[in-house]
Write an enzyme that holds these catalytic residues in place. Structure first.
Site, PDB file in Angstrom:
ATOM      1  N   LYS A 127       7.959   7.843   0.492  1.00 57.58           N
ATOM      2  CA  LYS A 127       6.723   7.512  -0.169  1.00 57.58           C
ATOM      3  C   LYS A 127       4.881   7.899   0.225  1.00 57.58           C
ATOM      4  O   LYS A 127       5.339   8.243   0.935  1.00 57.58           O
ATOM      5  CB  LYS A 127       6.338   5.449  -0.046  1.00 57.58           C
ATOM      6  CG  LYS A 127       5.789   5.064  -0.228  1.00 57.58           C
ATOM      7  CD  LYS A 127       5.012   3.276   0.260  1.00 57.58           C
ATOM      8  CE  LYS A 127       3.914   3.029  -0.887  1.00 57.58           C
ATOM      9  NZ  LYS A 127       3.760   2.008   0.324  1.00 57.58           N
ATOM     10  N   GLU A 158      -6.350  -7.349   1.515  1.00 56.85           N
ATOM     11  CA  GLU A 158      -5.394  -6.903   2.275  1.00 56.85           C
ATOM     12  C   GLU A 158      -6.158  -7.130   4.012  1.00 56.85           C
ATOM     13  O   GLU A 158      -6.718  -6.496   3.977  1.00 56.85           O
ATOM     14  CB  GLU A 158      -4.819  -5.458   2.152  1.00 56.85           C
ATOM     15  CG  GLU A 158      -3.518  -5.292   3.343  1.00 56.85           C
ATOM     16  CD  GLU A 158      -2.780  -4.035   2.529  1.00 56.85           C
ATOM     17  OE1 GLU A 158      -2.106  -3.195   3.232  1.00 56.85           O
ATOM     18  OE2 GLU A 158      -3.467  -3.275   1.352  1.00 56.85           O
TER      19      GLU A 158
END
Length: 473
Positions: free
Chosen positions: A222, A272
């Site tokens: 990723k 976040e």
């Protein structure tokens, strides 16, 4: 009462508070009682004051350093100005220097004493001068803090001793110039007149295709590629005004503003949490996988099902979960992670979230946790070395503090968000940053659309409805 009478009353209250603050500061400096402790340490003088809006107060201060912080899940707001102490370092950063500076000061400090700041996403890179004032990291003990929560409003003056004892005249001057009675109201936020993106859409397609090919031939699983959107204005943009508008439309987010010595201001509304520390207890979370909110209740429910059932989104999220266990496991005596991801619901978008709770081993410091958790796969990638190399090679701009840890450090506590959904305000320009996680199954067009969705809170505040096209120099 007339407006003039209200202003006069505010002046009286302000003068009274500042007189008491000055007297208490003088006592701490040893000017009233002869007490003059030796050694480097921090003292905090705090007073309750009548309610005062933090944004209004921040606008009214004549200071080159301005800080704003509010956490995601509490009603606390902190506005701060001036510098009692600072620890910063140009790239590449030296984490031991930060540790040496903060550890002896915070070890015996009042729990309310906090150094606010952040770190670059990539300590090794520095391409753009606009990020230079922020350094590889910069943490500030503000001279003055305004804190407001459910218990009321308080004004505090932080003293760095013995240095401030030797410079007491300057400290008293700063107190006398502090404004507590003339809270400035918000100005207007101008509409942009130009828009430019880096990378452009064609280059973005090439970047995503490169990543899809790399997954087949390397250890990379990723990579999070980002884009910067530069907006131009006909007049200067006020960072405090922008953040106040942004906070009103982005509940359930961390909100922050950092401006050092008149430099550009870094502002954001991040969903976040990187971590929160209380003693040996740590809370963190995996946040990755994105869908917008729907136009109707039925549409919204369909988009949620898509997110929860998407194999691509769940794999993107899973790499962050795996990394949390890998990085925090060696530091923790006990660690719990949600068995399955759930929804983090925001005003205009939603994410997959998995929450982690851990108990640290004795002796593990806040900076140890920072080093372990940053960068997460949510902003860097999995196969971290390969992901960082790819970002350095392919992204045509400097991330600076974007996607870096942003927050505060105290004696036995700390809290950091991930500096996403953020922008750099530089006079009549605004640089907005957004990233997308690329994994197997990603497509360039879908990820480009996700980038657009991630800046929609900012563009909405700027009064845009998709009518501004790209303008290139």
């Amino acid at each position: 009462m007339t407006k003039q009478g209200q202003i006069a009353d505010a002046d009286i209250v302000s003068d009274s508070v500042l007189e008491r603050l000055e007297w208490k500061v003088g006592a701490q400096l040893g000017l009233h009682n002869g007490v003059a402790p030796s050694g480097a340490y921090v003292e905090r003088v705090e007073l309750p004051i009548p309610p005062l809006d933090p944004f209004c107060w921040l606008r009214s201060q004549d200071s080159a350093t301005r800080i704003y912080w509010s956490p995601r899940d509490r009603d606390l707001q902190v506005a701060a100005v001036g510098v009692a102490d600072r620890c910063s370092c140009p790239p590449p950063g030296d984490p031991d220097r930060l540790r040496r500076h903060l550890a002896p000061i915070l070890s015996a400090a009042d729990p309310n004493i906090r150094y606010y700041g952040g770190l670059r996403f990539d300590q090794m890179m520095h391409r753009e001068d606009r990020w230079a004032p922020f350094g590889a990291y910069s943490f500030v003990l503000p001279r003055f803090e305004l804190r407001t929560d459910s218990d009321g409003t308080r004004i505090a003056c932080n003293l760095f001793l013995p240095r401030d004892r030797e410079e007491s005249t300057e400290v008293f001057r700063q107190i006398r110039e502090l404004d507590l009675g003339h809270a400035a109201v918000a100005g207007h936020v101008p509409i942009p007149v130009s828009r430019r993106v880096r990378p452009d859409r064609g280059t973005w397609r090439d970047m995503v295709q490169w990543a899809l090919n790399a997954f087949k031939r390397s250890n990379l699983d990723k990579v999070v590629f980002a884009r910067v959107t530069e907006f131009g204005f006909d007049e200067e943009l006020n960072a405090v005004d922008l953040l106040e508008r942004l906070r009103s439309v982005t509940p359930n987010c961390f909100h922050f503003c950092f401006q050092h010595s008149g430099s550009p201001a870094f502002v954001g509304a991040s969903p976040e949490r990187l971590f929160r520390r209380r003693g040996l207890r740590i809370e963190s979370e995996a946040v990755a996988g994105t869908r917008p909110r729907g136009r109707s209740q039925a549409h919204d429910a369909r988009l949620l099902r898509e997110l929860l059932q998407s194999e691509k989104e769940r794999w993107e999220h899973e790499y962050v979960r795996i990394s949390l266990r890998e990085e925090m496991g060696p530091l923790a005596e006990h660690l719990e992670l949600d068995a399955e991801p759930s929804e983090l619901r925001l005003a205009t978008k939603r994410h997959l979230i998995s929450r982690m709770h851990a108990t640290l081993q004795p002796g593990v410091t806040t900076l140890d946790v920072l080093a372990a958790l940053h960068p997460t796969p949510a902003v860097g990638g999995y196969g971290l070395k390969e992901a960082m190399d790819a970002i350095r090679e392919h992204e045509p701009f400097d991330r600076g503090w974007y996607a870096g840890p942003i927050g505060w450090i105290g004696s036995d506590a700390a809290e950091f968000t991930v500096g996403i959904r953020s922008g750099l305000v530089a006079m009549n320009r605004l640089f907005l940053y957004a990233g997308a996680g690329i994994v197997e199954g990603s497509t360039p067009d879908a990820e480009w659309d996700e980038l657009e969705q991630k800046i929609v809170d900012f563009t909405g505040v700027l009064g845009l409805n998709g009518q501004l096209q790209d303008v290139r120099d």
